[in-house]
Write a protein that holds these residues in place. Sequence first.
Motif, PDB file in Angstrom:
ATOM      1  N   TYR A  52       0.797  -1.233  -0.040  1.00  0.00           N
ATOM      2  CA  TYR A  52      -0.022   0.000  -0.053  1.00  0.00           C
ATOM      3  C   TYR A  52       0.870   1.240  -0.010  1.00  0.00           C
ATOM      4  O   TYR A  52       2.097   1.174   0.541  1.00  0.00           O
ATOM      5  N   ILE A  53       0.496   2.335  -0.535  1.00  0.00           N
ATOM      6  CA  ILE A  53       1.281   3.538  -0.439  1.00  0.00           C
ATOM      7  C   ILE A  53       0.496   4.393   0.298  1.00  0.00           C
ATOM      8  O   ILE A  53      -0.839   4.677   0.129  1.00  0.00           O
ATOM      9  N   TYR A  54       1.017   5.165   1.487  1.00  0.00           N
ATOM     10  CA  TYR A  54       0.666   6.318   2.045  1.00  0.00           C
ATOM     11  C   TYR A  54       1.249   7.575   1.901  1.00  0.00           C
ATOM     12  O   TYR A  54       2.323   7.793   2.000  1.00  0.00           O
ATOM     13  N   THR A  55       0.394   8.888   1.517  1.00  0.00           N
ATOM     14  CA  THR A  55       0.998  10.038   1.292  1.00  0.00           C
ATOM     15  C   THR A  55       0.542  10.902   2.434  1.00  0.00           C
ATOM     16  O   THR A  55      -0.831  10.680   2.763  1.00  0.00           O
ATOM     17  N   ARG A  56       1.336  11.778   2.925  1.00  0.00           N
ATOM     18  CA  ARG A  56       0.661  12.885   4.037  1.00  0.00           C
ATOM     19  C   ARG A  56       1.379  13.981   3.940  1.00  0.00           C
ATOM     20  O   ARG A  56       2.718  14.137   3.801  1.00  0.00           O
ATOM     21  N   VAL A  57       0.562  15.193   4.290  1.00  0.00           N
ATOM     22  CA  VAL A  57       1.234  16.440   4.384  1.00  0.00           C
ATOM     23  C   VAL A  57       0.524  17.081   5.818  1.00  0.00           C
ATOM     24  O   VAL A  57      -0.679  16.531   5.962  1.00  0.00           O
ATOM     25  N   SER A  58       1.038  17.659   6.381  1.00  0.00           N
ATOM     26  CA  SER A  58       0.585  18.062   7.726  1.00  0.00           C
ATOM     27  C   SER A  58      -0.111  19.414   7.692  1.00  0.00           C
ATOM     28  O   SER A  58      -0.887  20.039   8.682  1.00  0.00           O
ATOM     29  N   THR A  59       0.215  20.152   6.640  1.00  0.00           N
ATOM     30  CA  THR A  59      -0.161  21.503   6.407  1.00  0.00           C
ATOM     31  C   THR A  59      -0.736  21.836   5.131  1.00  0.00           C
ATOM     32  O   THR A  59      -0.291  21.121   4.243  1.00  0.00           O
ATOM     33  N   ALA A  60      -1.650  22.700   4.730  1.00  0.00           N
ATOM     34  CA  ALA A  60      -1.842  23.044   3.349  1.00  0.00           C
ATOM     35  C   ALA A  60      -0.532  23.574   2.507  1.00  0.00           C
ATOM     36  O   ALA A  60      -0.783  23.671   1.307  1.00  0.00           O
ATOM     37  N   ILE A  61       0.378  24.187   3.146  1.00  0.00           N
ATOM     38  CA  ILE A  61       1.382  24.814   2.514  1.00  0.00           C
ATOM     39  C   ILE A  61       2.658  23.708   2.869  1.00  0.00           C
ATOM     40  O   ILE A  61       3.011  23.778   3.797  1.00  0.00           O
ATOM     41  N   GLN A  62       3.242  23.144   1.465  1.00  0.00           N
ATOM     42  CA  GLN A  62       4.446  22.217   2.025  1.00  0.00           C
ATOM     43  C   GLN A  62       5.604  22.700   1.159  1.00  0.00           C
ATOM     44  O   GLN A  62       5.439  23.475   0.063  1.00  0.00           O
ATOM     45  N   ILE A  63       6.788  22.245   1.424  1.00  0.00           N
ATOM     46  CA  ILE A  63       8.047  22.454   0.622  1.00  0.00           C
ATOM     47  C   ILE A  63       7.848  21.963  -0.522  1.00  0.00           C
ATOM     48  O   ILE A  63       7.625  20.742  -0.646  1.00  0.00           O
ATOM     49  N   ASP A  64       8.514  22.441  -1.641  1.00  0.00           N
ATOM     50  CA  ASP A  64       8.402  21.755  -2.930  1.00  0.00           C
ATOM     51  C   ASP A  64       9.262  20.250  -2.841  1.00  0.00           C
ATOM     52  O   ASP A  64      10.164  20.367  -1.993  1.00  0.00           O
ATOM     53  N   GLY A  65       8.509  19.269  -3.509  1.00  0.00           N
ATOM     54  CA  GLY A  65       9.272  18.095  -3.469  1.00  0.00           C
ATOM     55  C   GLY A  65       8.560  17.185  -2.377  1.00  0.00           C
ATOM     56  O   GLY A  65       8.303  15.804  -2.439  1.00  0.00           O
ATOM     57  N   TYR A  66       7.589  17.759  -1.588  1.00  0.00           N
ATOM     58  CA  TYR A  66       6.838  16.940  -0.474  1.00  0.00           C
ATOM     59  C   TYR A  66       5.386  17.071  -0.547  1.00  0.00           C
ATOM     60  O   TYR A  66       4.653  16.563   0.199  1.00  0.00           O
ATOM     61  N   SER A  67       5.004  17.616  -1.824  1.00  0.00           N
ATOM     62  CA  SER A  67       3.400  17.608  -1.995  1.00  0.00           C
ATOM     63  C   SER A  67       2.754  16.043  -2.246  1.00  0.00           C
ATOM     64  O   SER A  67       3.758  15.281  -2.469  1.00  0.00           O
ATOM     65  N   LEU A  68       1.630  16.003  -1.937  1.00  0.00           N
ATOM     66  CA  LEU A  68       1.146  14.775  -2.261  1.00  0.00           C
ATOM     67  C   LEU A  68       1.368  14.025  -3.380  1.00  0.00           C
ATOM     68  O   LEU A  68       1.865  12.932  -3.643  1.00  0.00           O
ATOM     69  N   ASP A  69       1.270  14.856  -4.705  1.00  0.00           N
ATOM     70  CA  ASP A  69       1.506  14.513  -5.905  1.00  0.00           C
ATOM     71  C   ASP A  69       3.034  13.910  -6.004  1.00  0.00           C
ATOM     72  O   ASP A  69       3.233  12.704  -6.670  1.00  0.00           O
ATOM     73  N   ALA A  70       3.772  14.609  -5.453  1.00  0.00           N
ATOM     74  CA  ALA A  70       5.376  14.366  -5.468  1.00  0.00           C
ATOM     75  C   ALA A  70       5.623  12.940  -4.690  1.00  0.00           C
ATOM     76  O   ALA A  70       6.371  12.121  -5.236  1.00  0.00           O
TER      77      ALA A  70
END
Length: 64
Positions: free
Chosen positions: A12-30
Amino acid sequence: MGSKNKNQKTCYIYTRVSTAIQIDGYSLDAQRDRLLKEAKHRGYKVIGEYSDEGHSGKNIKGRP
C-alpha cells in the motif's frame, strides 16, 4: 482472472502532508509519484493508496 505471479509482493502507499503549504518536493503528488516508482523498482504491486491531507500526526482527535 488470476494474477500472473502468485508470489508477487504487494504493498500500500500512504501520502501525507500536515499543512496546506508544503516545501517543494513534499506535495502529495510528488510523494505518490516517488512511492509508485519505488514500488515498481522493487517489483511490488500497489494494491491500495491512502492519503492524509492536512492532518497532524501529533494528535488523532478528529481524524477519520
